[in-house]
Design a protein around this motif. Structure first.
Motif, PDB file in Angstrom:
ATOM      1  N   LEU A  54       0.819  -1.205   0.000  1.00 18.95           N
ATOM      2  CA  LEU A  54       0.000   0.000   0.000  1.00 18.95           C
ATOM      3  C   LEU A  54       0.857   1.260   0.000  1.00 18.95           C
ATOM      4  O   LEU A  54       0.654   2.156  -0.806  1.00 18.95           O
ATOM      5  CB  LEU A  54      -0.935   0.008   1.216  1.00 18.95           C
ATOM      6  N   GLU A  55       1.814   1.331   0.897  1.00 18.50           N
ATOM      7  CA  GLU A  55       2.576   2.561   1.083  1.00 18.50           C
ATOM      8  C   GLU A  55       3.915   2.484   0.363  1.00 18.50           C
ATOM      9  O   GLU A  55       4.834   1.786   0.802  1.00 18.50           O
ATOM     10  CB  GLU A  55       2.757   2.829   2.568  1.00 18.50           C
ATOM     11  N   MET A  56       3.984   3.208  -0.769  1.00 24.17           N
ATOM     12  CA  MET A  56       5.202   3.274  -1.577  1.00 24.17           C
ATOM     13  C   MET A  56       5.362   4.709  -2.071  1.00 24.17           C
ATOM     14  O   MET A  56       4.381   5.433  -2.191  1.00 24.17           O
ATOM     15  CB  MET A  56       5.104   2.318  -2.773  1.00 24.17           C
ATOM     16  N   PRO A  57       6.593   5.101  -2.380  1.00 25.76           N
ATOM     17  CA  PRO A  57       6.811   6.475  -2.852  1.00 25.76           C
ATOM     18  C   PRO A  57       6.259   6.684  -4.269  1.00 25.76           C
ATOM     19  O   PRO A  57       6.200   5.756  -5.059  1.00 25.76           O
ATOM     20  CB  PRO A  57       8.333   6.612  -2.836  1.00 25.76           C
ATOM     21  N   LEU A  59       3.899   6.444  -6.233  1.00 28.59           N
ATOM     22  CA  LEU A  59       2.626   5.780  -6.531  1.00 28.59           C
ATOM     23  C   LEU A  59       2.339   4.767  -5.435  1.00 28.59           C
ATOM     24  O   LEU A  59       3.055   3.778  -5.303  1.00 28.59           O
ATOM     25  CB  LEU A  59       2.696   5.046  -7.881  1.00 28.59           C
ATOM     26  N   ASP A  60       1.302   4.998  -4.666  1.00 30.16           N
ATOM     27  CA  ASP A  60       0.964   4.034  -3.624  1.00 30.16           C
ATOM     28  C   ASP A  60       0.054   2.949  -4.200  1.00 30.16           C
ATOM     29  O   ASP A  60      -0.352   2.993  -5.367  1.00 30.16           O
ATOM     30  CB  ASP A  60       0.332   4.723  -2.416  1.00 30.16           C
ATOM     31  N   GLY A  61      -0.250   1.973  -3.372  1.00 31.82           N
ATOM     32  CA  GLY A  61      -1.076   0.850  -3.815  1.00 31.82           C
ATOM     33  C   GLY A  61      -2.464   1.249  -4.276  1.00 31.82           C
ATOM     34  O   GLY A  61      -3.022   0.647  -5.187  1.00 31.82           O
ATOM     35  N   LYS A  62      -3.028   2.262  -3.669  1.00 28.71           N
ATOM     36  CA  LYS A  62      -4.359   2.735  -4.064  1.00 28.71           C
ATOM     37  C   LYS A  62      -4.331   3.269  -5.502  1.00 28.71           C
ATOM     38  O   LYS A  62      -5.183   2.938  -6.324  1.00 28.71           O
ATOM     39  CB  LYS A  62      -4.832   3.803  -3.082  1.00 28.71           C
ATOM     40  N   LYS A  63      -3.323   4.098  -5.805  1.00 24.59           N
ATOM     41  CA  LYS A  63      -3.201   4.655  -7.160  1.00 24.59           C
ATOM     42  C   LYS A  63      -2.895   3.558  -8.177  1.00 24.59           C
ATOM     43  O   LYS A  63      -3.419   3.572  -9.290  1.00 24.59           O
ATOM     44  CB  LYS A  63      -2.115   5.732  -7.191  1.00 24.59           C
ATOM     45  N   LEU A  64      -2.027   2.617  -7.793  1.00 26.17           N
ATOM     46  CA  LEU A  64      -1.712   1.517  -8.699  1.00 26.17           C
ATOM     47  C   LEU A  64      -2.931   0.639  -8.963  1.00 26.17           C
ATOM     48  O   LEU A  64      -3.112   0.138 -10.070  1.00 26.17           O
ATOM     49  CB  LEU A  64      -0.571   0.668  -8.142  1.00 26.17           C
ATOM     50  N   MET A  65      -3.769   0.460  -7.947  1.00 27.62           N
ATOM     51  CA  MET A  65      -4.980  -0.329  -8.131  1.00 27.62           C
ATOM     52  C   MET A  65      -5.900   0.333  -9.150  1.00 27.62           C
ATOM     53  O   MET A  65      -6.442  -0.325 -10.037  1.00 27.62           O
ATOM     54  CB  MET A  65      -5.721  -0.515  -6.807  1.00 27.62           C
ATOM     55  N   VAL A  66      -6.071   1.644  -9.047  1.00 25.88           N
ATOM     56  CA  VAL A  66      -6.898   2.379 -10.006  1.00 25.88           C
ATOM     57  C   VAL A  66      -6.327   2.215 -11.417  1.00 25.88           C
ATOM     58  O   VAL A  66      -7.050   1.933 -12.370  1.00 25.88           O
ATOM     59  CB  VAL A  66      -7.000   3.872  -9.607  1.00 25.88           C
ATOM     60  N   SER A  82      -0.234  -4.483   3.450  1.00 25.45           N
ATOM     61  CA  SER A  82       0.103  -3.338   4.284  1.00 25.45           C
ATOM     62  C   SER A  82       0.414  -3.806   5.693  1.00 25.45           C
ATOM     63  O   SER A  82       0.072  -4.924   6.073  1.00 25.45           O
ATOM     64  CB  SER A  82      -1.061  -2.352   4.315  1.00 25.45           C
ATOM     65  N   SER A  83       1.049  -2.951   6.455  1.00 28.04           N
ATOM     66  CA  SER A  83       1.252  -3.239   7.881  1.00 28.04           C
ATOM     67  C   SER A  83       0.246  -2.464   8.718  1.00 28.04           C
ATOM     68  O   SER A  83       0.302  -2.473   9.939  1.00 28.04           O
ATOM     69  CB  SER A  83       2.688  -2.891   8.291  1.00 28.04           C
ATOM     70  N   ARG A  84      -0.687  -1.790   8.067  1.00 29.48           N
ATOM     71  CA  ARG A  84      -1.745  -1.037   8.755  1.00 29.48           C
ATOM     72  C   ARG A  84      -2.785  -1.972   9.351  1.00 29.48           C
ATOM     73  O   ARG A  84      -2.901  -3.133   8.976  1.00 29.48           O
ATOM     74  CB  ARG A  84      -2.444  -0.095   7.776  1.00 29.48           C
ATOM     75  N   SER A  85      -3.608  -1.416  10.236  1.00 39.97           N
ATOM     76  CA  SER A  85      -4.651  -2.208  10.893  1.00 39.97           C
ATOM     77  C   SER A  85      -5.748  -2.597   9.904  1.00 39.97           C
ATOM     78  O   SER A  85      -5.968  -1.920   8.886  1.00 39.97           O
ATOM     79  CB  SER A  85      -5.277  -1.410  12.034  1.00 39.97           C
ATOM     80  N   MET A  95     -15.331  -3.272   0.643  1.00 41.18           N
ATOM     81  CA  MET A  95     -15.541  -4.602   0.103  1.00 41.18           C
ATOM     82  C   MET A  95     -15.888  -4.534  -1.385  1.00 41.18           C
ATOM     83  O   MET A  95     -16.694  -3.717  -1.804  1.00 41.18           O
ATOM     84  CB  MET A  95     -16.661  -5.328   0.857  1.00 41.18           C
ATOM     85  N   GLY A  96     -15.233  -5.366  -2.171  1.00 46.00           N
ATOM     86  CA  GLY A  96     -15.487  -5.421  -3.597  1.00 46.00           C
ATOM     87  C   GLY A  96     -14.549  -4.564  -4.428  1.00 46.00           C
ATOM     88  O   GLY A  96     -14.523  -4.672  -5.649  1.00 46.00           O
ATOM     89  N   GLU A  97     -13.771  -3.697  -3.772  1.00 44.18           N
ATOM     90  CA  GLU A  97     -12.853  -2.839  -4.515  1.00 44.18           C
ATOM     91  C   GLU A  97     -11.618  -3.613  -4.986  1.00 44.18           C
ATOM     92  O   GLU A  97     -11.000  -3.275  -5.980  1.00 44.18           O
ATOM     93  CB  GLU A  97     -12.434  -1.639  -3.664  1.00 44.18           C
ATOM     94  N   CYS A  98     -11.272  -4.664  -4.242  1.00 43.58           N
ATOM     95  CA  CYS A  98     -10.178  -5.553  -4.629  1.00 43.58           C
ATOM     96  C   CYS A  98     -10.491  -6.921  -4.020  1.00 43.58           C
ATOM     97  O   CYS A  98     -11.461  -7.063  -3.279  1.00 43.58           O
ATOM     98  CB  CYS A  98      -8.827  -5.026  -4.159  1.00 43.58           C
ATOM     99  N   LEU A  99      -9.679  -7.924  -4.354  1.00 43.23           N
ATOM    100  CA  LEU A  99      -9.932  -9.263  -3.815  1.00 43.23           C
ATOM    101  C   LEU A  99      -9.853  -9.244  -2.298  1.00 43.23           C
ATOM    102  O   LEU A  99     -10.743  -9.724  -1.609  1.00 43.23           O
ATOM    103  CB  LEU A  99      -8.929 -10.268  -4.394  1.00 43.23           C
ATOM    104  N   CYS A 100      -8.767  -8.652  -1.765  1.00 48.10           N
ATOM    105  CA  CYS A 100      -8.631  -8.540  -0.313  1.00 48.10           C
ATOM    106  C   CYS A 100      -7.490  -7.595   0.049  1.00 48.10           C
ATOM    107  O   CYS A 100      -6.651  -7.272  -0.787  1.00 48.10           O
ATOM    108  CB  CYS A 100      -8.427  -9.900   0.347  1.00 48.10           C
ATOM    109  N   VAL A 101      -7.514  -7.172   1.286  1.00 52.11           N
ATOM    110  CA  VAL A 101      -6.425  -6.400   1.870  1.00 52.11           C
ATOM    111  C   VAL A 101      -5.856  -7.244   3.007  1.00 52.11           C
ATOM    112  O   VAL A 101      -6.607  -7.795   3.803  1.00 52.11           O
ATOM    113  CB  VAL A 101      -6.893  -5.013   2.373  1.00 52.11           C
ATOM    114  N   LEU A 102      -4.538  -7.373   3.029  1.00 52.52           N
ATOM    115  CA  LEU A 102      -3.898  -8.243   4.010  1.00 52.52           C
ATOM    116  C   LEU A 102      -2.818  -7.504   4.771  1.00 52.52           C
ATOM    117  O   LEU A 102      -2.074  -6.715   4.186  1.00 52.52           O
ATOM    118  CB  LEU A 102      -3.254  -9.447   3.309  1.00 52.52           C
ATOM    119  N   ASN A 103      -2.723  -7.784   6.061  1.00 50.78           N
ATOM    120  CA  ASN A 103      -1.644  -7.252   6.865  1.00 50.78           C
ATOM    121  C   ASN A 103      -0.453  -8.188   6.686  1.00 50.78           C
ATOM    122  O   ASN A 103      -0.508  -9.348   7.082  1.00 50.78           O
ATOM    123  CB  ASN A 103      -2.040  -7.157   8.332  1.00 50.78           C
TER     124      ASN A 103
END
Length: 123
Positions: A54-57, A59-66, A82-85, A95-103
């Motif tokens: 998710l967190e990268m310089p 282009l983050d994961g959100k922008k790359l997903m789009v 991500s290491s986020r909660s 839900m439904g925006e991607c397959l899943c989000v994983l820590n």
């Protein structure tokens, strides 16, 4: 052979995860990328799975997903690491925006990734 792209700007994480995937799922063609901007040329609708931090310089994961969706990659083929909660991730990716989000720091979450990869490698 199924094609997977894994993008993470942390060299140690990328190396560890790549080794883990190749040892457990050798029949998946794994491509890795440390730089999200360089990954743009690797993302297309022919990928069977896209896993990215998710967190990268730049282009983050959100922008790359789009971007991946604009290139024709189905949302059910995208996993965000991500290491986020979990609460933070589920707010950011409904839900439904991607397959899943994983820590990526929780071993039980890696079991979910293993299930996805096992399913992919058996298709």
């Amino acid at each position: 052979m199924k094609k997977m792209l894994y993008i993470d700007d942390d060299p140690a994480q990328l190396e560890w995860m790549s080794k883990r995937i190749r040892e457990r799922f050798g029949n998946i063609e794994l491509t890795t990328c440390l730089e999200p901007v360089k990954a743009l040329t690797l993302i297309d609708a022919n990928l069977d799975l896209l896993v990215m931090d998710l967190e990268m310089p730049l282009l983050d994961g959100k922008k790359l997903m789009v971007y991946a969706k604009e290139r024709g990659l189905a949302c059910k083929k995208i996993i965000i690491f991500s290491s986020r909660s979990a609460d933070y991730l589920h707010d950011l990716f409904p839900m439904g925006e991607c397959l899943c989000v994983l820590n990526k720091m929780e071993p039980r979450q890696l079991e979910v990734l293993d299930m996805v990869l096992s399913s992919l490698s058996n298709k």
